[in-house]
Design an enzyme around this catalytic site. Sequence first.
Site, PDB file in Angstrom:
ATOM      1  N   GLU A 260      -9.479  12.258   6.309  1.00  0.00           N
ATOM      2  CA  GLU A 260      -8.660  11.962   5.146  1.00  0.00           C
ATOM      3  C   GLU A 260      -9.567  12.120   3.926  1.00  0.00           C
ATOM      4  O   GLU A 260     -10.618  11.482   3.852  1.00  0.00           O
ATOM      5  CB  GLU A 260      -8.134  10.538   5.234  1.00  0.00           C
ATOM      6  CG  GLU A 260      -7.237  10.109   4.081  1.00  0.00           C
ATOM      7  CD  GLU A 260      -6.807   8.646   4.213  1.00  0.00           C
ATOM      8  OE1 GLU A 260      -5.651   8.346   3.863  1.00  0.00           O
ATOM      9  OE2 GLU A 260      -7.623   7.818   4.682  1.00  0.00           O
TER      10      GLU A 260
ATOM     11  N   TYR B  51      -5.455  14.662  -2.705  1.00  0.00           N
ATOM     12  CA  TYR B  51      -5.450  13.928  -1.437  1.00  0.00           C
ATOM     13  C   TYR B  51      -5.019  14.869  -0.323  1.00  0.00           C
ATOM     14  O   TYR B  51      -4.053  15.624  -0.481  1.00  0.00           O
ATOM     15  CB  TYR B  51      -4.476  12.759  -1.545  1.00  0.00           C
ATOM     16  CG  TYR B  51      -4.230  11.981  -0.279  1.00  0.00           C
ATOM     17  CD1 TYR B  51      -5.196  11.111   0.217  1.00  0.00           C
ATOM     18  CD2 TYR B  51      -3.033  12.090   0.410  1.00  0.00           C
ATOM     19  CE1 TYR B  51      -4.966  10.376   1.370  1.00  0.00           C
ATOM     20  CE2 TYR B  51      -2.794  11.362   1.561  1.00  0.00           C
ATOM     21  CZ  TYR B  51      -3.761  10.495   2.043  1.00  0.00           C
ATOM     22  OH  TYR B  51      -3.534   9.776   3.181  1.00  0.00           O
TER      23      TYR B  51
ATOM     24  N   TYR C  46     -10.284  12.585  -0.455  1.00  0.00           N
ATOM     25  CA  TYR C  46      -9.872  12.226  -1.814  1.00  0.00           C
ATOM     26  C   TYR C  46     -10.811  12.861  -2.833  1.00  0.00           C
ATOM     27  O   TYR C  46     -12.044  12.762  -2.696  1.00  0.00           O
ATOM     28  CB  TYR C  46      -9.958  10.720  -2.026  1.00  0.00           C
ATOM     29  CG  TYR C  46      -9.041   9.849  -1.233  1.00  0.00           C
ATOM     30  CD1 TYR C  46      -7.892   9.315  -1.806  1.00  0.00           C
ATOM     31  CD2 TYR C  46      -9.345   9.496   0.087  1.00  0.00           C
ATOM     32  CE1 TYR C  46      -7.057   8.465  -1.088  1.00  0.00           C
ATOM     33  CE2 TYR C  46      -8.522   8.647   0.807  1.00  0.00           C
ATOM     34  CZ  TYR C  46      -7.379   8.131   0.214  1.00  0.00           C
ATOM     35  OH  TYR C  46      -6.563   7.287   0.923  1.00  0.00           O
TER      36      TYR C  46
ATOM     37  N   GLU D 260      -1.964   6.850  -5.508  1.00  0.00           N
ATOM     38  CA  GLU D 260      -2.166   5.854  -4.453  1.00  0.00           C
ATOM     39  C   GLU D 260      -2.325   4.485  -5.112  1.00  0.00           C
ATOM     40  O   GLU D 260      -2.881   4.367  -6.213  1.00  0.00           O
ATOM     41  CB  GLU D 260      -3.385   6.179  -3.597  1.00  0.00           C
ATOM     42  CG  GLU D 260      -3.663   5.121  -2.528  1.00  0.00           C
ATOM     43  CD  GLU D 260      -4.446   5.624  -1.332  1.00  0.00           C
ATOM     44  OE1 GLU D 260      -5.048   4.793  -0.644  1.00  0.00           O
ATOM     45  OE2 GLU D 260      -4.420   6.838  -1.075  1.00  0.00           O
TER      46      GLU D 260
ATOM     47  N   ASN E 223       0.859  -1.179   0.000  1.00  0.00           N
ATOM     48  CA  ASN E 223       0.000   0.000   0.000  1.00  0.00           C
ATOM     49  C   ASN E 223       0.897   1.231   0.000  1.00  0.00           C
ATOM     50  O   ASN E 223       1.888   1.278   0.739  1.00  0.00           O
ATOM     51  CB  ASN E 223      -0.885  -0.021   1.248  1.00  0.00           C
ATOM     52  CG  ASN E 223      -1.947   1.064   1.233  1.00  0.00           C
ATOM     53  OD1 ASN E 223      -2.178   1.718   0.217  1.00  0.00           O
ATOM     54  ND2 ASN E 223      -2.596   1.256   2.365  1.00  0.00           N
TER      55      ASN E 223
END
Length: 221
Positions: free
Chosen positions: A114, A105, A116, A205, A71
């Site tokens: 968080e 982001y 996006y 990502e 990740n």
Amino acid sequence: MHYINSLLAACALVSGAAAVPRIFERQGNTPNSEGTHEGYYYSWWSDGASPATYTNEQGGAYSVQWQSGGNLVGGKGWNPGTDRDISYSADWYVENNGNSYITIYGWTRNPLVEYYVVEAHGEYNPCSQGEARGSLEMDGSSYELCESTRHNAPSIDGDQTFQQYWAIRNQHRTSGTVNMGTVFQAWENAGMPLGNHYYQIVATEAYQSAGQASVNVQSPP
């Protein structure tokens, strides 16, 4: 595989087959870091589960290469984030249409969020497992809005429980301008408040996929 830059497409035409490049293999990982480079803030994080490299390049440019298994998220932008217009371009390739995004982001605190704004993604749409919050029309496309909760997950403040806010473009693209003020207002109207802004980057990502990206942030630092 839905996304391939013009060079790769030209190669496929010359060969007469849907050829794809082999990912350039490197050993090891770029260490996690954040800071400034040529006036831009940058952030790079990976879980170290597979080889992944991040390289700051001239101006607002950076590149990422990764192999399957881990990740990662990284990119260039600003600290703090604001409601600015963000212009960018990217050459982005992910093997077998795997799990990867080109995305604006960022993070806020109080509340810890968080967020996006996904401009293009592979086979996985994060809103498929999120709570729907409506939609937004912006710059020639609708964006799906949704919210999800992460429990005891990595964050800018260590392992925490926090909200994720998503705006996912339906007509995927790898270049353009995103009006963050419009997105922030749409989230606010949907009952998704933001807090005090930390960083805001044009990010790549990926999760358990293999690929590469070259991204250029065109808005000034």
